[in-house]
Write a protein that holds these residues in place. Structure first.
Motif, short mmCIF file in Angstrom:
data_model
loop_
_atom_site.label_atom_id
_atom_site.label_comp_id
_atom_site.label_asym_id
_atom_site.label_seq_id
_atom_site.Cartn_x
_atom_site.Cartn_y
_atom_site.Cartn_z
N ARG A 104 10.26 9.89 6.79
CA ARG A 104 9.88 8.78 7.66
C ARG A 104 10.67 8.88 8.96
O ARG A 104 11.88 9.09 8.92
CB ARG A 104 10.19 7.44 6.99
N PRO B 267 13.97 10.35 3.75
CA PRO B 267 12.90 10.93 2.92
C PRO B 267 11.86 9.88 2.59
O PRO B 267 12.21 8.73 2.34
CB PRO B 267 13.63 11.37 1.64
N PRO C 265 9.90 8.01 0.19
CA PRO C 265 10.10 7.89 -1.26
C PRO C 265 8.79 7.80 -2.05
O PRO C 265 8.81 7.96 -3.27
CB PRO C 265 10.92 6.60 -1.40
N ASN C 266 7.69 7.55 -1.37
CA ASN C 266 6.44 7.34 -2.10
C ASN C 266 5.62 8.61 -2.28
O ASN C 266 4.54 8.57 -2.86
CB ASN C 266 5.61 6.27 -1.40
N LEU C 267 6.12 9.72 -1.73
CA LEU C 267 5.38 10.98 -1.88
C LEU C 267 6.26 12.02 -2.55
O LEU C 267 7.33 12.35 -2.05
CB LEU C 267 4.95 11.50 -0.50
N PRO C 268 5.82 12.52 -3.69
CA PRO C 268 6.59 13.59 -4.33
C PRO C 268 6.55 14.84 -3.46
O PRO C 268 5.72 14.94 -2.55
CB PRO C 268 5.87 13.81 -5.65
N THR D 32 0.84 -1.20 0.00
CA THR D 32 0.00 0.00 0.00
C THR D 32 0.88 1.25 0.00
O THR D 32 2.00 1.22 0.49
CB THR D 32 -0.92 0.04 1.22
N LEU D 33 0.34 2.33 -0.54
CA LEU D 33 1.11 3.56 -0.67
C LEU D 33 0.30 4.74 -0.14
O LEU D 33 -0.92 4.73 -0.19
CB LEU D 33 1.44 3.81 -2.16
N PRO D 34 0.99 5.75 0.38
CA PRO D 34 0.28 6.92 0.87
C PRO D 34 -0.21 7.82 -0.27
O PRO D 34 0.48 7.99 -1.26
CB PRO D 34 1.36 7.66 1.68
N VAL D 35 -1.42 8.33 -0.12
CA VAL D 35 -1.95 9.32 -1.07
C VAL D 35 -2.38 10.52 -0.25
O VAL D 35 -3.27 10.42 0.60
CB VAL D 35 -3.13 8.74 -1.87
N LEU D 36 -1.73 11.63 -0.48
CA LEU D 36 -1.93 12.82 0.36
C LEU D 36 -3.34 13.39 0.21
O LEU D 36 -3.83 13.57 -0.91
CB LEU D 36 -0.88 13.87 0.01
#
Lengths: 530, 552
Positions: free
Chosen positions: B133, B334, B336-339, B102-106
């Motif tokens: 993180r 950092p 890595p999954n969020l620009p 799963t990945l974070p979506v802001l």
């Protein structure tokens, strides 16, 4: 024609060809699916699959047949059997990462790329073997045992070998060895791998299949259990460049569940059949004449470069001066992200939980010790060391700076007018398993990833195309590297090479298919876990 | 993330059994509501007991770190809902449970809340901010790390202006300010519920992943009272913005205090961090206790340890917290999954190809800034002519300003007359019963009716106070009913009044003589007698006229 070669005739087709056969009614999706399942059983000794999803696959194939019969297929993949590396989440199907930590873990959702294939009517036949959590370059370090290279069971290899097929066989490369073996051994028309430092291209090359690592961000990573988030990309393995292009077109594009994905550039429906190679400028990076490069690979590299030149393409030596630092830089970044990504495996919410419950900390420690192999544990330890406050600047920051330099090298070259780079994919053809396990995982990874890894650092697209068989009868592939988001152009060039080469399909030595079913493999082959 | 939470819900339940007992752990003390925090004078003397002659007096230094839960429908990086007191693990998405892959979506709403909050404190909004993180193992943080903004937070360099009441009667308004170093977006953790009887820990992930704004204040305050006033003002601002509900008892606002002592001019002392504070009043107590404790430690020749201490509300003390892991190295990295997170100055600065409806635009948010408490107070003073200290009470007390303004609208009397009713009668009764304004048995409309009756001379003002108490006890009755039932209408009939006055004059011949002798003051006594006789149902001016006429 024997029964097995008749099956081969159908199973050996490309996606394009078999899709036409399905539409023409020359074969039904259920027949095709059954043939693939049989082929998996026949080649069980390869250990390519961890889970075979026969029941579910037959149901999917049945639905595909209903559509095909009414002349309304969903697309070019309707009814096409495929397999998926076991580090992509599959809804209600075990997803193990070849680790004790996730043995028996059943995700409640599909990875976006898996879902997209299912939405196209493709038929999932199984989950393929890998190195534990994709950490490795041999597919020899997973909890389900090593994957065997199909080509070491082909006539040429076996005739040269004086040993028993169970002791003398070659590795597939990795970490997506199961996917490569599945496509090479004709039990899947398409397989998904993942590529962090070469994990799709390396086994693709060693198993003689087309293996595409798309541009970073072009394919969604949602549902791919991560190794290094900033480098991971789902990889595509097929037996033809055209097929890889078809699949890329379906999988690419922005996914709201993965914030690092980008909008796909406009892509025509298929690769151009007529394409003037004289418009292309091919770069040959001089630093890729690496120590340990085998003469067979070097010979193929020269041969293909000459082929370009003779056809009128511009071939030019280029320099990527920072490539030499890629290995150490990758090692630091990879370990850091691994240490971080693996922190979630604590035995609480899912996965393995140790019986030790004297305290929460003791439970964590033993869970992680029991759940991870040495390779994973070492990377976690190193990563945590690199991330310590006092070390961060010296390791992580330095590695990131080096990464930028490596990326800049590529940008400079492409700005100078180069369209694609032609490089080896691996140092040599596939190693014998008994030789391969002499070295530890880290050393092997460092050696094997030398040509593939800089591409992941820079997020570029790259594809390996099988070129020839080595004197041992094992495949050799070459890599083409393209500019970011120019995956289509890259495949166009790869397609041109493929047409000049005529790489053969595997033809199993007759003894190989008469081998007895291994019980440990059989036990694993049920559809759904839990 | 739009994925349903049901799959995970089932899974977690198969691992963990929830007893009904665990529910009781949710019960919170809702009675504990802070009211007049500016009058809560420091209980502790902030003076060292032994004074050294040559050295200046030691002073406390207080900095606050505040975690404010963002008021949003869904979590910071997932689509699951945010709710307090929902059944355990019913608001958990795959991402919240950190399922692999799963990945974070802001959540844009959370970013907007942080920007809006930053604007309210005059912060510089970083056009580009980053996520990191922060690693540590804790059972209620399933990923093994928290996503936060360590390197480049969304907002920096703001100011919180707050006011204190000084002077003997606590009615001198002193305005102070404290710098807000930064506001960062981060994830909340879940909750661990320790069941000691069965010696197990139950994990509730409903809160895991809820958006937090961490506000870091510079150590510029000196005592609990200042910190309390600052936090109260912060609460009001966040509530006005709608970016945080600000209830400390429900954990929507969590305050950690960094406390140290030193002599002015000397370097800062070693600080302790005080946690486990669940109300503004407790915070003030905890800080003052800690300052006093540190002074005593130093004066007796000891050293203050850099440690985390917990406030014990029962004893009013701070006690060292069991140190779980020693010094933590959070191994920041950092995310890595969020620009990088970009916010834009105006619609015009949104780059081509980016949908401006999908991004955060500062101008758009500035236009949405509501009236902030300080502006509101000024408006109250200017519009209604109320005292400045009353404007604080009106604004600081939840719902009181609306109550006041409603009453003013429904009466013709001067707002300054309404304020007396609101401050004394209404608040007095509410405070006595520990109730909120919204729980007042007397509606603004009923109070306005009462005030109007006084104003029109139908009841006397002293009767009105009596009626107010009756209304409080019997909110179902109208003002008219109460006045009628208790026969409290004003006696306006001249003849009747004369009779009553005559009776009093006849009864007090001695006093009448004195008045006639020139001592007019004694007239007041007779007026008091009339009031008593009529139970306050007379107009003193009228009575005075009649009495004077009779006596002269």
């Amino acid at each position: 024609m024997s029964a097995s070669s008749a099956a081969n005739a159908m199973l050996g087709l490309s996606i394009r060809e078999v899709s036409q056969a399905l539409r023409d009614g020359r074969v039904s999706a259920t027949e095709l699916c059954k043939k693939c399942i049989n082929q998996i059983q026949r080649t069980h000794y390869l250990n390519a699959y961890i889970t075979i999803t026969e029941e579910m696959a037959m149901e999917q194939a049945q639905r595909a047949d209903n559509r095909l019969r009414t002349g309304k297929p969903l697309g070019p993949l309707d009814g096409i059997p495929f397999s998926v590396k076991d580090n992509f989440c599959t809804d209600n199907i075990k997803t193990t990462c070849a680790s004790n930590m996730l043995k028996g873990y059943v995700p409640p959702f599909n990875a976006t790329v898996v879902q997209k294939l299912l939405d196209q009517g493709a038929v999932l036949v199984g989950k393929t073997n890998l190195d534990e959590f994709a950490m490795g370059s041999g597919s020899a370090d997973g909890v389900f045992g090593p994957v065997r290279n199909p080509w070491s069971y082909a006539t040429q290899y076996r005739e040269q070998s004086k040993e028993d097929p169970d002791s003398d066989w070659a590795i597939t490369g990795g970490s997506s060895g199961g996917s490569a073996a599945a496509v090479a051994s004709l039990s899947s028309f398409l397989a998904l791998g993942s590529d962090t430092g070469g994990s799709t291209r390396n086994p693709g090359s060693l198993c003689g299949v087309v293996a595409l690592k798309p541009s970073y961000g072009l394919l969604s990573r949602h549902g791919l259990i991560p190794l290094v988030n900033s480098m991971d990309v789902p990889g595509i393995m097929t037996r033809s460049v055209h097929d890889a292009a078809t699949v890329l077109r379906i999988l690419q594009g922005r996914d709201e569940r993965d914030s690092t994905t980008v909008q796909a550039p406009d892509t025509p429906p298929s690769l151009p059949e007529h394409f003037d190679i004289r418009d292309i400028c091919v770069g040959i990076p001089k630093e890729y004449h690496a120590p340990g490069l085998s003469k067979d690979i070097l010979a193929q590299w020269s041969r293909v470069a000459d082929m370009f030149e003779q056809a009128g393409a511009r071939v030019q030596e280029v320099s990527l001066p920072h490539t030499q630092h890629s290995i150490v830089c990758y090692h630091v970044l990879c370990c850091c992200e691994v240490a971080s990504n693996m922190a979630r495996f604590d035995g609480l919410e899912y996965g393995h939980r140790s019986a030790v419950d004297s305290s929460t900390d003791a439970m964590y420690a033993t869970t992680r010790h029991e759940g991870f192999n040495n390779v994973v544990r070492r990377r976690i330890l190193s990563g945590n060391y690199f991330l310590l406050k006092s070390n961060y600047e010296r390791y992580f920051v330095k590695a990131q700076q080096t990464r930028r330099l490596i990326t800049e090298d590529f940008k400079t070259i492409f700005r100078s007018g180069i369209d694609v780079l032609l490089t080896p994919t691996t140092l040599s053809d596939a190693a014998r398993y008994s030789d391969f396990i002499q070295e530890d995982n880290r050393t092997r990874s460092a050696q094997e990833d030398v040509f593939t890894q800089p591409v992941n650092m820079a997020g570029l697209p790259a594809v390996t195309v099988p070129t020839a068989l080595s004197p041992r009868g094992l495949p050799i592939g070459l890599q083409l590297i393209g500019q970011t988001l120019q995956d289509w152009k890259l495949l166009t060039v790869a397609h041109w090479i493929e047409k000049q080469l005529n790489f053969p399909l595997v033809c199993f030595h007759e003894d190989s298919n008469k081998r007895e079913l291994d019980h440990s493999v059989r036990e694993r082959t049920h559809t759904v876990g839990l | 993330m739009a994925a349903s939470s049901s799959g995970y819900y089932k899974m977690l339940f198969s691992l963990r059994k929830y007893t009904n007992k665990s529910q009781s752990l949710y019960l919170i003390d809702t009675n504990f509501v802070i009211r007049t925090i500016w009058t809560s004078g420091s209980k502790y003397q902030l003076k060292p007991k032994v004074q050294t002659k040559s050295l200046p007096q030691m002073v406390g230094v207080v900095g606050l770190e505040i975690h404010a839960q963002i008021q949003s429908t869904s979590k910071l990086f997932s689509g699951s809902h945010v709710g307090f007191l929902a059944p355990p693990n019913s608001l958990v998405s795959h991402f919240d449970a950190s399922l692999p892959g799963t990945l974070p979506v802001l959540n844009r709403r959370c970013v907007e809340a942080a920007v809006l909050t930053g604007l309210a404190f005059n912060c510089t909004i970083n056009r580009k901010s980053l996520f990191d993180r922060k690693h540590y193992f804790y059972a209620d943080m399933p990923a093994g790390y928290q996503i936060t903004q360590q390197r480049l937070p969304i907002a920096v360099d703001g100011t919180l202006v707050y006011s204190l009441f000084e002077g003997r009667r606590k009615n001198q308004v002193v305005t102070k300010s404290v710098k807000i170093k930064q506001i960062q977006l981060e994830q909340d953790s879940g909750k661990s519920l320790h069941d000691n009887e069965q010696s197990q820990t139950l994990i509730d992930l409903n809160r895991a992943g809820v958006g937090l704004m961490e506000l870091v204040m510079e150590p510029e305050m000196c005592c609990g009272e200042e910190a309390a006033a600052a936090v109260r003002e912060l609460q009001l601002i966040l509530q006005a913005l709608g970016t945080c509900q600000g209830n400390m008892a429900e954990g929507q606002l969590r305050v950690d205090a960094n406390v140290s002592v030193h002599r002015p001019g000397e370097p800062m002392g070693v600080r302790t961090e005080v946690k486990n504070i669940n109300s503004v009043r407790h915070m003030a107590k905890a800080i003052d206790y800690e300052i006093q404790r540190q002074m005593e430690v130093l004066q007796s020749g000891g050293t203050v340890l850099n440690e985390t201490r917990a406030f014990d509300s029962k004893s009013g003390n701070t006690i060292p917290m069991r140190d779980k892991e020693g010094l933590q190295d959070y191994r920041f990295m950092p995310e890595p999954n969020l620009p990088p997170l970009f916010v834009y100055e105006s619609e015009a600065s949104v780059p081509a190809g980016v949908d401006s409806a999908q991004v955060v635009v500062i101008d758009r948010l500035s236009a949405q800034l509501p009236e902030l408490p300080s502006v509101r107070r000024t408006r109250l003073v200017e519009t209604y002519g109320v005292l400045r200290e009353h404007s604080f009470m009106l604004v600081n007390e939840d719902g009181l300003m609306d109550y006041f303004e409603s009453v003013v609208q429904m009466t013709k009397v001067e707002p300054r007359k309404v304020i007396g009713w609101v401050m004394n009668e209404l608040m007095g009764n509410l405070n006595l019963q520990n109730r909120k304004v919204s729980q007042s048995p007397i509606s603004p409309c009923a109070l306005a009716e009462l005030i109007n009756l006084v104003e029109s001379g139908h009841i006397s003002s002293s009767t009105a106070k009596q009626v107010f108490q009756e209304m409080w006890k019997a909110p179902e009755k109208t003002v008219g009913q109460i006045v009628k039932e208790q026969d409290l209408w004003m006696i306006n009939d001249k003849e009747e009044l004369r009779k009553i006055c005559q009776k009093i004059v006849d009864r007090h011949t001695e006093e009448v003589q004195i008045i006639r002798g020139g001592n007019k003051k004694v007239l007041n006594k007779l007026m008091g007698e009339v009031q008593r006789e009529t139970k306050g149902r007379t107009d003193p001016v009228q009575v005075k006229d009649i009495l004077e006429e009779m006596i002269s």
